[in-house]
Design a protein around this motif. Structure first.
Motif, PDB file in Angstrom:
ATOM      1  N   SER A 162     -15.599  22.220  -4.303  1.00  0.00           N
ATOM      2  CA  SER A 162     -14.483  23.821  -3.219  1.00  0.00           C
ATOM      3  C   SER A 162     -14.911  24.392  -2.373  1.00  0.00           C
ATOM      4  O   SER A 162     -14.459  24.684  -1.495  1.00  0.00           O
ATOM      5  CB  SER A 162     -14.735  24.926  -4.517  1.00  0.00           C
ATOM      6  N   GLY A 163     -15.763  24.170  -2.180  1.00  0.00           N
ATOM      7  CA  GLY A 163     -16.542  23.892  -0.466  1.00  0.00           C
ATOM      8  C   GLY A 163     -17.269  24.901  -0.366  1.00  0.00           C
ATOM      9  O   GLY A 163     -17.978  25.451   0.738  1.00  0.00           O
ATOM     10  N   ARG A 164     -17.855  25.974  -1.348  1.00  0.00           N
ATOM     11  CA  ARG A 164     -19.129  26.774  -1.897  1.00  0.00           C
ATOM     12  C   ARG A 164     -20.328  26.541  -1.285  1.00  0.00           C
ATOM     13  O   ARG A 164     -20.775  27.026  -0.722  1.00  0.00           O
ATOM     14  CB  ARG A 164     -18.500  27.398  -3.061  1.00  0.00           C
ATOM     15  N   VAL A 165     -20.675  25.514  -1.607  1.00  0.00           N
ATOM     16  CA  VAL A 165     -21.613  24.613  -0.742  1.00  0.00           C
ATOM     17  C   VAL A 165     -21.829  23.691  -0.093  1.00  0.00           C
ATOM     18  O   VAL A 165     -20.829  22.964  -0.555  1.00  0.00           O
ATOM     19  CB  VAL A 165     -22.375  24.763  -2.037  1.00  0.00           C
ATOM     20  N   LYS A 166     -22.232  23.705   1.223  1.00  0.00           N
ATOM     21  CA  LYS A 166     -21.821  22.607   2.231  1.00  0.00           C
ATOM     22  C   LYS A 166     -22.968  21.844   2.341  1.00  0.00           C
ATOM     23  O   LYS A 166     -23.934  22.541   2.150  1.00  0.00           O
ATOM     24  CB  LYS A 166     -22.093  22.833   3.435  1.00  0.00           C
ATOM     25  N   VAL A 167     -22.388  20.550   2.144  1.00  0.00           N
ATOM     26  CA  VAL A 167     -23.721  18.705   2.017  1.00  0.00           C
ATOM     27  C   VAL A 167     -24.033  18.979   3.628  1.00  0.00           C
ATOM     28  O   VAL A 167     -25.322  18.584   4.097  1.00  0.00           O
ATOM     29  CB  VAL A 167     -23.400  18.528   1.455  1.00  0.00           C
ATOM     30  N   ASP A 168     -23.198  18.381   3.832  1.00  0.00           N
ATOM     31  CA  ASP A 168     -23.164  17.955   5.534  1.00  0.00           C
ATOM     32  C   ASP A 168     -23.936  18.640   6.196  1.00  0.00           C
ATOM     33  O   ASP A 168     -25.133  17.696   7.117  1.00  0.00           O
ATOM     34  CB  ASP A 168     -21.612  18.046   5.798  1.00  0.00           C
ATOM     35  N   PRO A 169     -24.221  19.903   7.017  1.00  0.00           N
ATOM     36  CA  PRO A 169     -25.182  20.066   7.585  1.00  0.00           C
ATOM     37  C   PRO A 169     -26.440  19.635   6.967  1.00  0.00           C
ATOM     38  O   PRO A 169     -27.853  20.235   7.991  1.00  0.00           O
ATOM     39  CB  PRO A 169     -24.815  22.094   7.487  1.00  0.00           C
ATOM     40  N   LEU A 170     -27.404  19.779   6.091  1.00  0.00           N
ATOM     41  CA  LEU A 170     -28.614  19.592   5.580  1.00  0.00           C
ATOM     42  C   LEU A 170     -29.296  18.388   5.875  1.00  0.00           C
ATOM     43  O   LEU A 170     -30.000  17.755   6.013  1.00  0.00           O
ATOM     44  CB  LEU A 170     -28.885  19.390   4.422  1.00  0.00           C
ATOM     45  N   ILE A 171     -27.638  17.593   6.504  1.00  0.00           N
ATOM     46  CA  ILE A 171     -27.802  15.594   6.618  1.00  0.00           C
ATOM     47  C   ILE A 171     -28.815  15.263   8.055  1.00  0.00           C
ATOM     48  O   ILE A 171     -27.675  15.054   7.887  1.00  0.00           O
ATOM     49  CB  ILE A 171     -27.109  14.685   5.791  1.00  0.00           C
ATOM     50  N   THR A 172     -29.749  15.445   8.060  1.00  0.00           N
ATOM     51  CA  THR A 172     -29.925  15.287   9.043  1.00  0.00           C
ATOM     52  C   THR A 172     -30.352  14.134   9.840  1.00  0.00           C
ATOM     53  O   THR A 172     -30.296  13.272  10.789  1.00  0.00           O
ATOM     54  CB  THR A 172     -31.453  15.890   9.863  1.00  0.00           C
ATOM     55  N   HIS A 173     -30.694  13.092   9.326  1.00  0.00           N
ATOM     56  CA  HIS A 173     -31.035  11.389   9.062  1.00  0.00           C
ATOM     57  C   HIS A 173     -30.146  10.402   7.822  1.00  0.00           C
ATOM     58  O   HIS A 173     -30.272  11.088   7.041  1.00  0.00           O
ATOM     59  CB  HIS A 173     -32.258  11.239   9.600  1.00  0.00           C
ATOM     60  N   ARG A 174     -29.667   9.050   8.331  1.00  0.00           N
ATOM     61  CA  ARG A 174     -29.251   8.854   7.196  1.00  0.00           C
ATOM     62  C   ARG A 174     -29.245   7.275   8.155  1.00  0.00           C
ATOM     63  O   ARG A 174     -30.288   6.341   9.718  1.00  0.00           O
ATOM     64  CB  ARG A 174     -28.268   8.301   7.756  1.00  0.00           C
ATOM     65  N   PHE A 175     -30.919   6.205   7.441  1.00  0.00           N
ATOM     66  CA  PHE A 175     -30.878   5.286   7.748  1.00  0.00           C
ATOM     67  C   PHE A 175     -29.931   3.859   6.452  1.00  0.00           C
ATOM     68  O   PHE A 175     -30.030   4.123   5.241  1.00  0.00           O
ATOM     69  CB  PHE A 175     -32.559   5.243   7.265  1.00  0.00           C
ATOM     70  N   PRO A 176     -30.218   2.677   6.899  1.00  0.00           N
ATOM     71  CA  PRO A 176     -30.169   1.039   5.349  1.00  0.00           C
ATOM     72  C   PRO A 176     -31.855   1.445   4.919  1.00  0.00           C
ATOM     73  O   PRO A 176     -32.602   2.009   4.962  1.00  0.00           O
ATOM     74  CB  PRO A 176     -30.267   0.001   6.294  1.00  0.00           C
ATOM     75  N   LEU A 177     -31.629   0.973   3.166  1.00  0.00           N
ATOM     76  CA  LEU A 177     -32.352   1.253   2.606  1.00  0.00           C
ATOM     77  C   LEU A 177     -33.908   0.414   3.096  1.00  0.00           C
ATOM     78  O   LEU A 177     -34.877   0.805   3.623  1.00  0.00           O
ATOM     79  CB  LEU A 177     -31.866   0.517   1.475  1.00  0.00           C
ATOM     80  N   ARG A 178     -33.053  -0.713   3.834  1.00  0.00           N
ATOM     81  CA  ARG A 178     -34.537  -1.763   4.670  1.00  0.00           C
ATOM     82  C   ARG A 178     -35.422  -0.958   5.834  1.00  0.00           C
ATOM     83  O   ARG A 178     -36.401  -1.340   5.764  1.00  0.00           O
ATOM     84  CB  ARG A 178     -33.908  -3.371   4.863  1.00  0.00           C
ATOM     85  N   ASP A 179     -34.648  -0.171   6.475  1.00  0.00           N
ATOM     86  CA  ASP A 179     -35.680   0.897   7.597  1.00  0.00           C
ATOM     87  C   ASP A 179     -36.471   2.012   6.380  1.00  0.00           C
ATOM     88  O   ASP A 179     -36.635   3.256   7.305  1.00  0.00           O
ATOM     89  CB  ASP A 179     -34.378   1.260   8.220  1.00  0.00           C
ATOM     90  N   PHE A 180     -36.334   1.795   5.770  1.00  0.00           N
ATOM     91  CA  PHE A 180     -37.226   3.106   4.709  1.00  0.00           C
ATOM     92  C   PHE A 180     -38.209   3.182   5.403  1.00  0.00           C
ATOM     93  O   PHE A 180     -39.187   4.974   5.219  1.00  0.00           O
ATOM     94  CB  PHE A 180     -37.911   2.276   2.958  1.00  0.00           C
ATOM     95  N   ALA A 181     -39.556   2.690   5.869  1.00  0.00           N
ATOM     96  CA  ALA A 181     -40.540   2.783   7.434  1.00  0.00           C
ATOM     97  C   ALA A 181     -40.469   4.152   8.243  1.00  0.00           C
ATOM     98  O   ALA A 181     -40.545   5.084   8.209  1.00  0.00           O
ATOM     99  CB  ALA A 181     -41.424   2.230   7.351  1.00  0.00           C
ATOM    100  N   ARG A 182     -39.139   3.862   8.625  1.00  0.00           N
ATOM    101  CA  ARG A 182     -38.443   4.524   9.206  1.00  0.00           C
ATOM    102  C   ARG A 182     -38.082   6.209   9.465  1.00  0.00           C
ATOM    103  O   ARG A 182     -38.208   7.397   9.647  1.00  0.00           O
ATOM    104  CB  ARG A 182     -37.601   4.552  10.334  1.00  0.00           C
ATOM    105  N   ALA A 183     -37.154   6.297   7.747  1.00  0.00           N
ATOM    106  CA  ALA A 183     -36.999   6.712   7.202  1.00  0.00           C
ATOM    107  C   ALA A 183     -38.284   8.326   7.198  1.00  0.00           C
ATOM    108  O   ALA A 183     -38.339   9.589   7.257  1.00  0.00           O
ATOM    109  CB  ALA A 183     -36.740   6.890   6.394  1.00  0.00           C
ATOM    110  N   LEU A 184     -39.343   7.412   6.447  1.00  0.00           N
ATOM    111  CA  LEU A 184     -40.895   8.370   6.441  1.00  0.00           C
ATOM    112  C   LEU A 184     -41.554   9.063   7.299  1.00  0.00           C
ATOM    113  O   LEU A 184     -42.104  10.074   7.449  1.00  0.00           O
ATOM    114  CB  LEU A 184     -41.801   7.841   5.644  1.00  0.00           C
ATOM    115  N   GLU A 185     -40.900   7.990   8.080  1.00  0.00           N
ATOM    116  CA  GLU A 185     -41.993   8.772   9.835  1.00  0.00           C
ATOM    117  C   GLU A 185     -41.292   9.717   9.529  1.00  0.00           C
ATOM    118  O   GLU A 185     -42.109  10.809  10.733  1.00  0.00           O
ATOM    119  CB  GLU A 185     -41.750   7.960  11.185  1.00  0.00           C
ATOM    120  N   VAL A 186     -39.926   9.914  10.052  1.00  0.00           N
ATOM    121  CA  VAL A 186     -39.261  10.796   9.776  1.00  0.00           C
ATOM    122  C   VAL A 186     -39.674  12.540   9.727  1.00  0.00           C
ATOM    123  O   VAL A 186     -39.015  13.512   9.496  1.00  0.00           O
ATOM    124  CB  VAL A 186     -37.388  11.375  10.601  1.00  0.00           C
ATOM    125  N   ILE A 187     -39.425  11.893   8.198  1.00  0.00           N
ATOM    126  CA  ILE A 187     -40.127  12.946   7.143  1.00  0.00           C
ATOM    127  C   ILE A 187     -41.634  13.471   7.609  1.00  0.00           C
ATOM    128  O   ILE A 187     -42.321  14.726   7.574  1.00  0.00           O
ATOM    129  CB  ILE A 187     -40.376  12.445   6.038  1.00  0.00           C
TER     130      ILE A 187
END
Length: 341
Positions: free
Chosen positions: A302-327
């Motif tokens: 319904s648009g009452r809860v927004k998702v897109d503003p919270l997704i700050t980073h996107r990685f392929p699964l094989r780049d899991f190490a890079r994902a952990l670094e930004v966290i």
């Protein structure tokens, strides 16, 4: 298929190619299209949380059904779906009372059984929901944390004149803020710590009336001033810090409610005298029910809860190490992984 797997106790993980999971008679095989990294995944990777070994973590996900077991009736290949993580037994007293997150025999996808840091995952039909038409896989992969935020807000009994304070501008706190706004809260205060300024700014965009960098010396007087001495009707605690519980109590009005969604790993001091004298209500909230998940889907659709503003980073699964670094560097709010890229 490519997976992230926890192979041994202690810190670390492995990227491996493993066989696709078998599909039991009551299970659904899902091609994972998007999977988020939850805060609870990090202690598993770091070896802090004890889990069965080997284990493929990951439970915030959505994808496409590619096969179903012989007993499955509600789904077929090609369906777009998102599963909850709770696998209930259905027979114990909590399950019979509709409290499946308190199941005496609970299993959780990505925690007790293999999860979605993988190209494919098999899950029981009982956990799965259809994605509404037009909903992206990223939104579907975000329903798990939204439902985890929805449940404590629901318990707080928020009304149209409620003042609500949310401690913690992480994903759960930012979603709780939005759910409380959708529930009609009159005044929303979001609280963070030094370093959270960016998240607090996002909180203002998402509906917070006030955002505060927490100072234990000035916080209670500030809430007193903001509310004209009435204090908060409800507090949602989403930090997991044992240091804020007494402050949560101190900013509640008489008869107010504290809902604790953050999991603390240390003993906390707690002013039970004030709980008694002010007849405060203190409740925990863990995971969610099947209906909480369904209602969270509706909030997003319904648009009452927004998702897109919270997704700050996107990685392929094989780049899991890079994902952990930004966290680890606290640069992210929500990191999304894509096993098929």
């Amino acid at each position: 298929m490519l997976v992230v797997v926890k192979e041994k106790k202690g810190p670390g993980y492995a990227l491996k190619d493993v066989p696709m999971p078998a599909v039991g008679p009551d299970a659904i095989l899902i091609k994972v299209k998007a999977v988020g990294i939850c805060g609870s995944d990090i202690p598993i990777i770091k070896g802090v949380r004890d889990v069965p070994i080997p284990l493929i973590p990951g439970h915030e996900f959505a994808g496409e059904v590619v096969a179903v077991g012989a007993n499955v009736t509600r789904f077929q290949a090609g369906d777009r779906v998102t599963p909850g993580l709770v696998i209930r037994c259905g027979h114990c007293l909590p399950c019979r009372e509709g409290l499946e997150s308190l199941c005496d025999n609970i299993l959780e996808t990505g925690i007790h059984v293999d999860g979605a840091f993988a190209e494919y995952v098999a899950v029981p039909e009982q956990t799965v929901h259809h994605l509404p038409a037009g909903m992206s896989y990223e939104w579907g992969a975000s329903i798990d944390p939204i439902a985890s935020a929805y449940r404590p807000v629901k318990k707080a009994g928020i009304g149209s004149e409620s003042t609500v304070i949310v401690f913690g501008p992480g994903p759960i706190g930012l979603y709780a803020l939005q759910v409380a706004k959708a529930e009609g809260a009159a005044r929303l205060i979001l609280v963070g710590i030094p370093g959270d300024e960016g998240r607090l700014a996002l909180g203002r965009e998402l509906g917070a009336d006030y955002t505060v960098v927490y100072d234990p010396e000035t916080f209670v007087p500030m809430v007193t001033k903001l509310t004209g001495g009435l204090m908060a009707d409800a507090v949602i605690e989403a930090t997991g810090s044992e240091k804020v519980f007494n402050t949560c109590i101190d900013v509640l009005r008489k008869g107010g409610r504290l809902c604790v969604a953050g999991i603390t790993h240390k003993m906390a001091e707690f002013n039970f005298a004030k709980v008694v004298r002010h007849e405060l209500k203190v409740e925990g909230s863990i995971c969610y029910t099947w209906m909480d998940y369904r209602e969270s889907l509706a909030l997003v659709a319904s648009g009452r809860v927004k998702v897109d503003p919270l997704i700050t980073h996107r990685f392929p699964l094989r780049d899991f190490a890079r994902a952990l670094e930004v966290i680890d560097r606290r640069e992210s709010i929500k990191v999304m992984l894509y096993p098929d890229k």
